[in-house]
Design an enzyme around this catalytic site. Structure first.
Site, mmCIF file in Angstrom:
data_model
loop_
_atom_site.group_PDB
_atom_site.id
_atom_site.type_symbol
_atom_site.label_atom_id
_atom_site.label_comp_id
_atom_site.label_asym_id
_atom_site.label_seq_id
_atom_site.Cartn_x
_atom_site.Cartn_y
_atom_site.Cartn_z
ATOM 1 N N TYR A 1 11.806 1.758 -17.916
ATOM 2 C CA TYR A 1 11.426 3.229 -17.930
ATOM 3 C C TYR A 1 12.734 3.802 -17.277
ATOM 4 O O TYR A 1 13.002 3.427 -15.832
ATOM 5 C CB TYR A 1 10.304 3.488 -17.170
ATOM 6 C CG TYR A 1 9.017 3.151 -17.873
ATOM 7 C CD1 TYR A 1 8.800 3.785 -19.285
ATOM 8 C CD2 TYR A 1 8.289 2.175 -17.730
ATOM 9 C CE1 TYR A 1 7.843 3.408 -20.218
ATOM 10 C CE2 TYR A 1 6.856 1.925 -18.495
ATOM 11 C CZ TYR A 1 7.010 2.697 -19.596
ATOM 12 O OH TYR A 1 5.631 2.349 -20.501
ATOM 13 N N LYS B 1 -11.383 -8.221 6.136
ATOM 14 C CA LYS B 1 -11.524 -6.835 5.556
ATOM 15 C C LYS B 1 -10.554 -6.873 4.292
ATOM 16 O O LYS B 1 -9.524 -7.671 4.266
ATOM 17 C CB LYS B 1 -11.425 -5.684 6.447
ATOM 18 C CG LYS B 1 -9.993 -5.727 7.263
ATOM 19 C CD LYS B 1 -10.085 -4.840 8.281
ATOM 20 C CE LYS B 1 -8.889 -4.809 9.064
ATOM 21 N NZ LYS B 1 -7.858 -3.755 8.938
HETATM 22 C C1 LIG Z 1 -10.079 -3.263 14.823
HETATM 23 C C2 LIG Z 1 -9.192 -4.486 14.406
HETATM 24 N N1 LIG Z 1 -8.956 -5.755 14.645
HETATM 25 C C3 LIG Z 1 -8.224 -6.540 14.259
HETATM 26 C C4 LIG Z 1 -7.479 -6.369 13.166
HETATM 27 C C5 LIG Z 1 -6.514 -7.242 12.868
HETATM 28 O O1 LIG Z 1 -5.348 -7.258 13.039
HETATM 29 P P1 LIG Z 1 -4.129 -8.154 12.506
HETATM 30 O O2 LIG Z 1 -4.496 -8.309 10.828
HETATM 31 O O3 LIG Z 1 -2.964 -7.554 12.687
HETATM 32 O O4 LIG Z 1 -4.271 -9.439 13.264
HETATM 33 C C6 LIG Z 1 -7.474 -5.197 12.794
HETATM 34 C C7 LIG Z 1 -6.828 -4.930 11.499
HETATM 35 O O5 LIG Z 1 -6.206 -3.858 11.159
HETATM 36 C C8 LIG Z 1 -8.562 -4.222 13.375
HETATM 37 O O6 LIG Z 1 -8.556 -2.910 12.686
#
Ligand SMILES: Cc1ncc(COP(=O)(O)O)c(C=O)c1O
Length: 360
Positions: free
Chosen positions: A255, A34
């Site tokens: 700045y 994601k």
């Molecule tokens: C539902 C869910 N599963 C797994 C993960 C993966 O977590 P990580 O990046 O800490 O491995 C996330 C990340 O936020 C998540 O929201």
């Protein structure tokens, strides 16, 4: 071309995925890509991983659509699930797996007119108090979904750990025992572990794990952890010195003239800024590498530039390479000096930043 880019080593991501698999040999691992694969480029990362992974996970529907439109064929789990009925048919047709997080999403699944059954994961609230159905209604939710005829039989029970990155925190065991209590009744497959749990909590390894952050080669722990040592940082954020100037003692830079030279100084200007995702709140003193040598950030980060104090690096000149983070400077260290976590820095890299992909 501006000499600024994020170099992404795709083979490092593949190796890190294999590390996750080796740490949890009894589990299948869904690669979490994601937020544009935590800034690394979702489509490129998915292409590199697609022969290794059983499935990908993204946060929301449009992220899954982006992968399909780019030709990625593996199942994609949509972690926040769907928000409207129209998405269901497309989800079924495009082989998206849906996380069901609440009563409304159950109703959407049950009332959908989809011709193909959906693959569903059911999120259980075990203590984080964000998404997921409460323990008391889980049995009933499983029953409603399973008898609806709208889903495939292989429902997965899933929960999210609040404190897995703290290996001493008792909360992980509490959450685990809550989930296992429900699961004992119905024998459904489970998914619990994120990166930190894969590395630090073997008891959370289940049929499905969900590694994200570790795939990109960074440790989610505050202190060194033996299982994080072999991770390979996948990204180097780099640029060059585009100007060098002498600054008299007492003069300010950037700045607000926030950084004031305490001695006759030489300051280098680097072609990267918050417009690329370098954190604006990184303070003077935050580490930067110029030709491999550490120098401190000097003054406010602006949209397209940062300045560094080169006074103790007399040979530094225009054109010298700069590493903002990567193989030689941990993004975790930069994040902590900026008062944040590296997840935010990586996910915050912007579209205008050129990504250069290496595949050995
Ligand atoms: C539902 C869910 N599963 C797994 C993960 C993966 O977590 P990580 O990046 O800490 O491995 C996330 C990340 O936020 C998540 O929201």
């Amino acid at each position: 071309m501006r000499p600024t880019s994020a170099t992404v080593r795709l083979n490092a991501i593949t190796e890190n995925f294999k590390t996750a698999c080796a740490l949890a040999p009894g589990s299948q691992n869904v690669a979490v890509i994601k937020a544009n694969a935590y800034g690394h480029g979702a489509v490129e990362v998915a292409r590199a991983l697609q022969d290794e992974v059983p499935a990908f996970a993204v946060a929301f529907f449009e992220e899954a659509v982006q992968l399909r439109d780019a030709g990625i064929t593996k199942p994609v789990l949509v972690l926040q699930g769907i928000f409207s009925n129209e998405e269901i048919d497309e989800a079924a047709a495009r082989n998206f797996w849906l996380m069901v997080n609440n009563r409304r999403q159950i109703d959407l699944v049950v009332s959908a007119k989809n011709s193909q059954p959906l693959r569903v994961w059911l999120k259980v609230e075990t203590g984080m108090h964000r998404l997921g159905l409460e323990a008391e209604v889980i049995e009933n939710a499983c029953e409603i979904l399973s008898s609806s005829g709208k889903i495939e039989p292989n429902l997965v029970l899933c929960t999210q750990l609040a404190c897995a990155d703290d290996p001493g925190n008792p909360m992980t065991k509490l959450q685990l025992s809550k989930l296992r209590t429900f699961a004992a009744h119905n024998g459904l497959p489970l998914s619990i572990a994120n990166s930190a749990a894969i590395m630090a909590w073997t008891e959370t390894h289940a049929q499905w794990n969900r590694p994200g952050y570790m795939l990109y080669g960074n440790s989610p722990f505050n202190s060194p952890h033996v299982n994080a040592q072999g991770l390979l940082p996948a990204m180097t954020l780099s640029s060059e010195i585009i100007a060098v100037r002498d600054v008299a003692a007492g003069e300010g830079v950037g700045y607000g003239l926030d950084w004031v030279a305490q001695r006759p100084s030489r300051v280098g200007i680097v072609a990267i800024g918050y417009g690329d995702g370098y954190p604006r709140h990184a303070p003077s003193g935050a580490p930067v590498l110029v030709k491999g040598a550490r120098v401190p950030l000097a003054g406010r980060v602006s949209m397209d530039m940062v300045s560094v104090d080169l006074t103790d690096l007399p040979g530094a000149r225009v054109g010298d390479s700069v590493e903002l983070w990567g193989e030689n400077l941990s993004v975790n260290e930069v994040a902590s000096s900026a008062g944040t976590i590296a997840y935010e820095l990586l996910a915050g890299l912007t579209a205008r930043l050129r990504r250069v992909y290496q595949q050995e």
